[in-house]
Motif scaffolding. Sequence first.
Motif, PDB file in Angstrom:
ATOM      1  N   VAL B  63       0.194  -3.772  -2.627  1.00  0.00           N
ATOM      2  CA  VAL B  63      -0.709  -2.639  -2.816  1.00  0.00           C
ATOM      3  C   VAL B  63      -0.994  -2.423  -4.308  1.00  0.00           C
ATOM      4  N   GLY B  64       0.003  -2.795  -5.145  1.00  0.00           N
ATOM      5  CA  GLY B  64      -0.222  -2.695  -6.580  1.00  0.00           C
ATOM      6  C   GLY B  64      -1.263  -3.687  -7.049  1.00  0.00           C
ATOM      7  N   LEU B  65      -1.302  -4.858  -6.399  1.00  0.00           N
ATOM      8  CA  LEU B  65      -2.254  -5.902  -6.818  1.00  0.00           C
ATOM      9  C   LEU B  65      -3.645  -5.665  -6.246  1.00  0.00           C
ATOM     10  N   TRP B  66      -3.695  -5.328  -4.951  1.00  0.00           N
ATOM     11  CA  TRP B  66      -5.007  -5.285  -4.283  1.00  0.00           C
ATOM     12  C   TRP B  66      -5.352  -3.941  -3.641  1.00  0.00           C
ATOM     13  N   GLY B  67      -4.516  -2.963  -3.837  1.00  0.00           N
ATOM     14  CA  GLY B  67      -4.681  -1.691  -3.140  1.00  0.00           C
ATOM     15  C   GLY B  67      -5.938  -0.927  -3.502  1.00  0.00           C
ATOM     16  N   THR B  68      -6.552  -1.249  -4.643  1.00  0.00           N
ATOM     17  CA  THR B  68      -7.748  -0.500  -5.049  1.00  0.00           C
ATOM     18  C   THR B  68      -9.028  -1.291  -4.828  1.00  0.00           C
ATOM     19  N   GLU B  69      -8.914  -2.487  -4.204  1.00  0.00           N
ATOM     20  CA  GLU B  69     -10.102  -3.310  -3.920  1.00  0.00           C
ATOM     21  C   GLU B  69     -10.951  -2.624  -2.849  1.00  0.00           C
ATOM     22  N   PRO B  70     -12.272  -2.667  -2.954  1.00  0.00           N
ATOM     23  CA  PRO B  70     -13.103  -2.116  -1.872  1.00  0.00           C
ATOM     24  C   PRO B  70     -13.075  -3.040  -0.659  1.00  0.00           C
ATOM     25  N   GLU B  71     -13.071  -2.504   0.530  1.00  0.00           N
ATOM     26  CA  GLU B  71     -12.980  -3.321   1.757  1.00  0.00           C
ATOM     27  C   GLU B  71     -13.666  -2.571   2.883  1.00  0.00           C
ATOM     28  N   GLY B  72     -14.904  -2.892   3.137  1.00  0.00           N
ATOM     29  CA  GLY B  72     -15.636  -2.321   4.264  1.00  0.00           C
ATOM     30  C   GLY B  72     -15.575  -0.805   4.280  1.00  0.00           C
ATOM     31  N   THR B  73     -15.402  -0.276   5.472  1.00  0.00           N
ATOM     32  CA  THR B  73     -15.430   1.181   5.604  1.00  0.00           C
ATOM     33  C   THR B  73     -14.037   1.777   5.427  1.00  0.00           C
ATOM     34  N   THR B  74     -13.010   0.927   5.468  1.00  0.00           N
ATOM     35  CA  THR B  74     -11.646   1.447   5.376  1.00  0.00           C
ATOM     36  C   THR B  74     -11.019   1.010   4.060  1.00  0.00           C
ATOM     37  N   ASN B  75     -10.394   1.949   3.429  1.00  0.00           N
ATOM     38  CA  ASN B  75      -9.719   1.705   2.161  1.00  0.00           C
ATOM     39  C   ASN B  75      -8.670   0.596   2.315  1.00  0.00           C
ATOM     40  N   VAL B  76      -8.573  -0.298   1.310  1.00  0.00           N
ATOM     41  CA  VAL B  76      -7.610  -1.405   1.389  1.00  0.00           C
ATOM     42  C   VAL B  76      -6.171  -0.886   1.431  1.00  0.00           C
ATOM     43  N   ALA B  77      -5.897   0.115   0.613  1.00  0.00           N
ATOM     44  CA  ALA B  77      -4.533   0.665   0.597  1.00  0.00           C
ATOM     45  C   ALA B  77      -4.163   1.230   1.970  1.00  0.00           C
ATOM     46  N   ALA B  78      -5.142   1.875   2.603  1.00  0.00           N
ATOM     47  CA  ALA B  78      -4.881   2.421   3.942  1.00  0.00           C
ATOM     48  C   ALA B  78      -4.640   1.299   4.942  1.00  0.00           C
ATOM     49  N   MET B  79      -5.487   0.230   4.838  1.00  0.00           N
ATOM     50  CA  MET B  79      -5.292  -0.931   5.733  1.00  0.00           C
ATOM     51  C   MET B  79      -3.903  -1.531   5.530  1.00  0.00           C
ATOM     52  N   MET B  80      -3.520  -1.641   4.258  1.00  0.00           N
ATOM     53  CA  MET B  80      -2.201  -2.219   3.954  1.00  0.00           C
ATOM     54  C   MET B  80      -1.088  -1.327   4.473  1.00  0.00           C
ATOM     55  N   LEU B  81      -1.303  -0.028   4.407  1.00  0.00           N
ATOM     56  CA  LEU B  81      -0.283   0.886   4.940  1.00  0.00           C
ATOM     57  C   LEU B  81      -0.086   0.638   6.440  1.00  0.00           C
ATOM     58  N   ALA B  82      -1.195   0.396   7.141  1.00  0.00           N
ATOM     59  CA  ALA B  82      -1.099   0.136   8.586  1.00  0.00           C
ATOM     60  C   ALA B  82      -0.450  -1.217   8.864  1.00  0.00           C
ATOM     61  N   THR B  83      -0.907  -2.264   8.172  1.00  0.00           N
ATOM     62  CA  THR B  83      -0.401  -3.603   8.498  1.00  0.00           C
ATOM     63  C   THR B  83       1.001  -3.840   7.928  1.00  0.00           C
ATOM     64  N   PHE B  84       1.223  -3.456   6.654  1.00  0.00           N
ATOM     65  CA  PHE B  84       2.581  -3.604   6.117  1.00  0.00           C
ATOM     66  C   PHE B  84       3.534  -2.617   6.782  1.00  0.00           C
ATOM     67  N   GLY B  85       3.002  -1.464   7.184  1.00  0.00           N
ATOM     68  CA  GLY B  85       3.833  -0.525   7.937  1.00  0.00           C
ATOM     69  C   GLY B  85       4.313  -1.177   9.229  1.00  0.00           C
ATOM     70  N   ALA B  86       3.396  -1.881   9.899  1.00  0.00           N
ATOM     71  CA  ALA B  86       3.792  -2.596  11.126  1.00  0.00           C
ATOM     72  C   ALA B  86       4.843  -3.655  10.800  1.00  0.00           C
ATOM     73  N   PHE B  87       4.610  -4.394   9.700  1.00  0.00           N
ATOM     74  CA  PHE B  87       5.583  -5.409   9.277  1.00  0.00           C
ATOM     75  C   PHE B  87       6.957  -4.756   9.051  1.00  0.00           C
ATOM     76  N   GLY B  88       6.957  -3.618   8.372  1.00  0.00           N
ATOM     77  CA  GLY B  88       8.224  -2.941   8.062  1.00  0.00           C
ATOM     78  C   GLY B  88       8.960  -2.445   9.294  1.00  0.00           C
ATOM     79  N   VAL B  89       8.249  -1.762  10.191  1.00  0.00           N
ATOM     80  CA  VAL B  89       8.946  -1.191  11.357  1.00  0.00           C
ATOM     81  C   VAL B  89       9.382  -2.283  12.339  1.00  0.00           C
ATOM     82  N   ILE B  90       8.613  -3.372  12.389  1.00  0.00           N
ATOM     83  CA  ILE B  90       9.027  -4.486  13.267  1.00  0.00           C
ATOM     84  C   ILE B  90      10.332  -5.082  12.737  1.00  0.00           C
ATOM     85  N   GLY B  91      10.434  -5.228  11.428  1.00  0.00           N
ATOM     86  CA  GLY B  91      11.666  -5.764  10.837  1.00  0.00           C
ATOM     87  C   GLY B  91      12.856  -4.879  11.147  1.00  0.00           C
ATOM     88  N   VAL B  92      12.664  -3.583  10.965  1.00  0.00           N
ATOM     89  CA  VAL B  92      13.734  -2.625  11.271  1.00  0.00           C
ATOM     90  C   VAL B  92      14.150  -2.732  12.735  1.00  0.00           C
TER      91      VAL B  92
END
Lengths: 316, 269
Positions: B63-92
């Motif tokens: 998110v530090g590297l790409w979190g501020t990049e524009p990406e369609g209608t949804t913010n990249v940081a928000a997308m990363m929160l959803a996908t990395f969030g999934a990665f994190g909770v699956i690991g747990v």
Amino acid sequence: MDAVLELDGVTHRYGATVALDTVDLRVMPGECVALLGPNGAGKTTLTSLVTGLLSPRSGRIVVAGGDPARAATRARLGVVQQRVGWPRTLTVAEVVHGAAVRAGASRLHVEPALAEVGLAELRRRRAAKLSGGQQQRLQLAMALVASPTLLVLDEPTTGLDAATRRDFWTTLATRRDRGSGVLLATHQLDEAAAVADRVVVLAHGRVVAVDTPNGLTSRLADRIVSARTCLDVANLTNLPGVLDLDATDGRLRASTTQPERLVRHLLDHDPSLGDLRVEAVGLEHAVLHLTEGAQTPDGTTPVDRARPRPTTEVHA
Amino acid sequence: MSTTTTTGAGAAITRPDTTTRPPARTGRVLANELREELLAVIREPTTLFFTVAMPVGFFAMFVGLWGTEPEGTTNVAAMMLATFGAFGVIGVALMTPGIGVAEDRERGWLRVKRVSATPLPVTIAAKVLACMPHALGVVGAMSLLALVLAEPGISTVAWLRVLMVLVLGSLPFALVGLAVGFLASPNAATAVLMALYIPSSVASGLWMPLDMLPDALARLAPALPTYHLGQLAVSQLEGRAGLEHAAALLAFAVVAAGGAALAYRRASP
């Protein structure tokens, strides 16, 4: 009076191997029944069936009036195993509290159970940090906290010192007096002889004898003759009935099926004979005798299980 | 309350009341199991490192590297929160209960539970529920980092929806972890679960968008439950329910529950 444990025609197999073959067994309230037999005889399978870890292929098991496969039945069961690895993060009191909750008992029973086994002072210590003897006492506190109808003990005192073993059996005696039945699986035959009301001898998954410890040993004609003697004991090996013979520092110890003949020989030939004793054989001897000749369920007696031939050893 | 029974020997045995109504007793057993699981986390917090610190660290880097990049209608940081969030909770969910139960089994503690009056569903439920605080911690830490390092630009309602689907959606993965833990040693369970976790997360687009991955992986993704959890979380950002992903996860949960129950029964006592 209802039995606290009933097994009727219980059979269990691992694949094609018969581990238990139509076993019948009763344990009454307050009674201690010891399961004896060599490794592979079926003791562990039997205790696993009684504690609900396994289900019998056929036959019926009733523990405290219920099916041990049901959690509610196991609430009336206390179990002590040879060894348990404890969670690193739980204290002594928390472990016993957990056992009380699982069995449906009040937390008010935790402190009395800890006091009963002498662990009240260590209630805040991590269970994994206890010594071996203390860990066995902790298992006993877990088993006792809900005042079980039946206690199943699997080699409970292995590795414990004499004082800890004595305390363990003293605590259990109190509970037996209050009505808890005990099923004890053990290799420590001296202990079984001391604490059990009855012993059940298993071999190849079958019950080969059920009796009191004294009744079992008196079944054998063998007697142990011991004495201080100056005779050349090597000459005694030819006497009829002598099975084993050992002599150390002028003291003779012989196993024989004809004790009168050996005693008469000693008295006739050694005027300085002293400290003469004739005793029944021990439980270990009786169990070996019963199990080594037992047949497997397919009707054979394995050669590697045949009773070893009597040997004569002369040390002096 | 206690009961007194006169035995044949004339002695009296005072027995605590073990006839509490089953649902009440089951609730007490479950609460105690959860308490013991949480005490383990509080007293040995180092166990949180791999399950919480690692995915959060990855998230901070990406998110530090790409979190501020524009990406369609949804913010990249928000997308990363959803996908990395999934990665994190699956690991747990995969690792915490799975390795925990493998350790319990190896030391003989699982045997203690099995011969006690703990019903099988309670044992499994406690292990599964005990990983929820970890999952909340992962998503909470990632959310804070997203706020600090980028501008996720999502509403509180959307964030709560993401949080809810991630935490609830991770539970079937805990069942898979348990199934492995019931059958494998702690070391083997760790290896097997990591072998499931990392490749399936990458192949599901949880680290980087699927259109950046080879076509073969992108085609494989819809067959993976990890993909459906990630997409379910992304759906919440886009204001969609994502019912098709929820249904896929539900089907996966049923299969995983059956597998965990079967593995429990086959676990060496």
